[in-house]
Motif scaffolding. Structure first.
Motif, PDB file in Angstrom:
ATOM      1  N   TYR A 292      28.085  18.001  44.462  1.00 58.08           N
ATOM      2  CA  TYR A 292      29.328  17.387  43.998  1.00 58.08           C
ATOM      3  C   TYR A 292      30.548  18.102  44.578  1.00 58.08           C
ATOM      4  CZ  TYR A 292      27.006  14.604  40.328  1.00 58.08           C
ATOM      5  OH  TYR A 292      26.241  13.701  39.632  1.00 58.08           O
ATOM      6  N   ALA A 293      30.543  19.413  44.469  1.00 60.90           N
ATOM      7  CA  ALA A 293      31.703  20.186  44.923  1.00 60.90           C
ATOM      8  C   ALA A 293      31.932  20.031  46.421  1.00 60.90           C
ATOM      9  CB  ALA A 293      31.508  21.659  44.562  1.00 60.90           C
ATOM     10  N   ILE A 294      30.865  20.112  47.193  1.00 57.89           N
ATOM     11  CA  ILE A 294      31.009  20.009  48.650  1.00 57.89           C
ATOM     12  C   ILE A 294      31.382  18.584  49.046  1.00 57.89           C
ATOM     13  CG2 ILE A 294      29.847  20.322  50.865  1.00 57.89           C
ATOM     14  CD1 ILE A 294      28.073  22.429  49.494  1.00 57.89           C
ATOM     15  N   SER A 295      30.819  17.594  48.369  1.00 60.26           N
ATOM     16  CA  SER A 295      31.167  16.203  48.667  1.00 60.26           C
ATOM     17  C   SER A 295      32.637  15.925  48.372  1.00 60.26           C
ATOM     18  CB  SER A 295      30.280  15.251  47.860  1.00 60.26           C
ATOM     19  OG  SER A 295      28.933  15.364  48.236  1.00 60.26           O
ATOM     20  N   LEU A 296      33.133  16.446  47.261  1.00 62.91           N
ATOM     21  CA  LEU A 296      34.541  16.260  46.921  1.00 62.91           C
ATOM     22  C   LEU A 296      35.435  16.901  47.969  1.00 62.91           C
ATOM     23  CD1 LEU A 296      36.902  15.443  45.208  1.00 62.91           C
ATOM     24  CD2 LEU A 296      36.409  17.322  43.639  1.00 62.91           C
ATOM     25  N   ALA A 297      35.110  18.125  48.347  1.00 64.42           N
ATOM     26  CA  ALA A 297      35.916  18.797  49.370  1.00 64.42           C
ATOM     27  C   ALA A 297      35.924  18.005  50.674  1.00 64.42           C
ATOM     28  CB  ALA A 297      35.375  20.204  49.612  1.00 64.42           C
ATOM     29  N   ARG A 298      34.760  17.500  51.061  1.00 69.35           N
ATOM     30  CA  ARG A 298      34.667  16.784  52.342  1.00 69.35           C
ATOM     31  C   ARG A 298      35.583  15.570  52.377  1.00 69.35           C
ATOM     32  NH1 ARG A 298      35.590  15.576  56.297  1.00 69.35           N
ATOM     33  NH2 ARG A 298      34.387  15.034  58.163  1.00 69.35           N
TER      34      ARG A 298
END
Length: 324
Positions: free
Chosen positions: A180-186
C-alpha cells in the motif's frame, strides 16, 4: 458492454466485501469457489449466488465466467492466475498480486498473449480521492513534489502460525501492508525509484516484522516509509511540495485529504468518493479496462511496485519456500 460475469475465488473478508459491493449496485457475483466446499455454499446462500463449484478449479473452465477475483493467500496467486489466463479469464487479484517480479512478468506475458486484463486489486489506484489528488499535483497545486512519507503499522498477536507471520503463507509486512505504502508513493512520483536503502527486523518465524525504507528516483524525489506488524502506527501519508503538502489519514481507502499552503498555513479539505465503496470503484475500473483498455488499472505502477518489493526482499535475503 453487457454486464460481465464475475466469479470469486475464496470466501474471506475481501470476498465478502466484493459480494456486498456487487449487491450495492444491484448486481450479483455469478459464482464462488473455495477449498472448503461448505464455506462456498454458505457464501453463495448469503449473497444469492447461483453457481458453487464442487471443485474450485472448475471455475477456470466455466465458459460463463468472464472475470475471476482471486482473494487467496499471496503464495497461491501465480498458479491460479496462470490457470485462469490459460482458459481465457480476465483477472483481478488481491494484493500483492504475486510473490515477486519474476512471477508477475510471467503472468503479464501470458495475459498479453491472450489479450486479457490482469490487474491488482489495489484500492489506492481506484479511489476517487486519489484520481483528484493526482490531477491537483499534476496541475501544480503543491508545487514540485520533493518528499513523500508513509506509515503503516498494525498490531498483530505473536502467533507465528497465522498468515501475517507464517512463512508458508508468504506472511510479513512488505507483501501485506508495504504494498500500500509503495503503491501510494508511486502515484505521486515522476519515475520509479532507482536507489533504495532499507533496514529490517525479522519475526521469530523469519518473515519481515518491521522495516524502514528510503527511496529516491532520478529526479531526486525521496520517499520514506515505515512498516510494522507488531506495533500500531497511524496509516498516514504526507506528500510534500515546495508550495504545500497533502496529508492523508487511513490512506488505503481514503476519501478525505487536507492540503496545507506552505506560505500562509491555510488548510483546505478535499473530499471525494466514499470509503465504503472502495471495491465498487475497483470493479468499475476493471470493467472499463476490459471494455476500453483505458489504462485505468495502472499496470505499470503495479510492475514498478513489485520490482521494488522484490529487490528489497532480495537485499534482506528473505525468500519464501516457493522461491527457494
Amino acid at each position: 458492454m453487457n454486464k460481465l460475469n464475475w466469479a470469486v475465488l475464496g470466501t474471506g473478508v475481501v470476498a465478502n466485501q466484493m459480494a456486498q459491493a456487487m449487491q450495492d449496485v444491484g448486481r450479483k457475483l455469478y459464482a464462488v469457489g473455495n477449498r472448503t466446499h461448505s464455506k462456498a455454499v454458505d457464501f453463495a446462500n448469503k449473497y444469492g449466488i447461483e453457481k458453487v463449484y464442487d471443485d474450485m478449479n472448475d471455475m477456470f473452465y466455466d465458459d460463463n465466467v468472464d472475470v475471476i477475483y482471486i482473494t487467496s493467500p499471496h503464495n497461491t496467486h501465480i498458479d491460479f492466475i496462470m490457470k485462469a489466463l490459460e482458459n481465457g479469464k480476465h483477472i483481478l487479484c488481491e494484493k500483492s498480486i504475486t510473490l515477486n517480479s519474476i512471477e508477475l512478468e510471467k503472468a503479464l506475458k501470458k495475459a498479453d498473449g491472450k489479450n486479457l486484463v490482469l490487474a491488482e486489486a489495489m484500492t489506492i489506484y481506484h479511489m476517487p480521492l486519489y484520481k483528484k489528488l493526482m490531477k491537483l499535483v499534476a496541475d501544480g497545486e503543491i508545487g514540485d513534489v520533493s518528499m513523500i512519507q508513509a506509515n503503516f503499522g498494525s498490531y498483530k498477536d505473536y502467533d507465528m502460525k497465522n498468515r501475517f507471520f507464517n512463512m508458508n503463507l508468504a506472511g510479513g509486512a512488505m507483501l501485506d501492508i508495504g504494498v500500500y505504502a509503495i503503491s501510494l508513493a508511486r502515484c505521486f512520483l515522476k519515475s520509479k525509484p532507482d536507489n533504495v536503502i532499507s533496514t529490517v527486523k525479522f519475526a521469530p518465524s523469519g518473515v519481515d516484522e518491521m522495516s524502514g525504507i528510503v527511496m529516491t528516483n532520478k529526479e531526486g524525489q525521496m520517499t520514506v516509509i515505515s512498516l510494522s506488524l507488531h506495533t500500531k502506527q497511524p496509516k498516514r501519508c504526507v506528500i510534500c511540495g515546495d508550495k504545500g503538502y497533502i496529508e492523508i489519514m487511513e490512506y488505503p481507502r481514503a476519501c478525505k485529504a487536507t492540503i496545507v499552503c506552505t506560505e500562509t498555513g491555510e488548510r483546505k479539505e478535499i473530499c471525494e468518493g466514499e470509503t465504503e465503496r472502495a471495491l465498487q470503484y475497483e470493479m468499475e475500473d476493471m470493467e472499463e479496462e476490459i471494455s476500453k483498455r483505458s489504462g485505468c488499472m495502472l499496470r505499470e505502477y503495479t510492475k514498478d511496485v513489485m520490482e521494488i518489493m522484490t529487490d528489497i526482499r532480495n537485499e534482506w535475503g528473505l525468500k519464501y519456500p516457493e522461491e527457494q
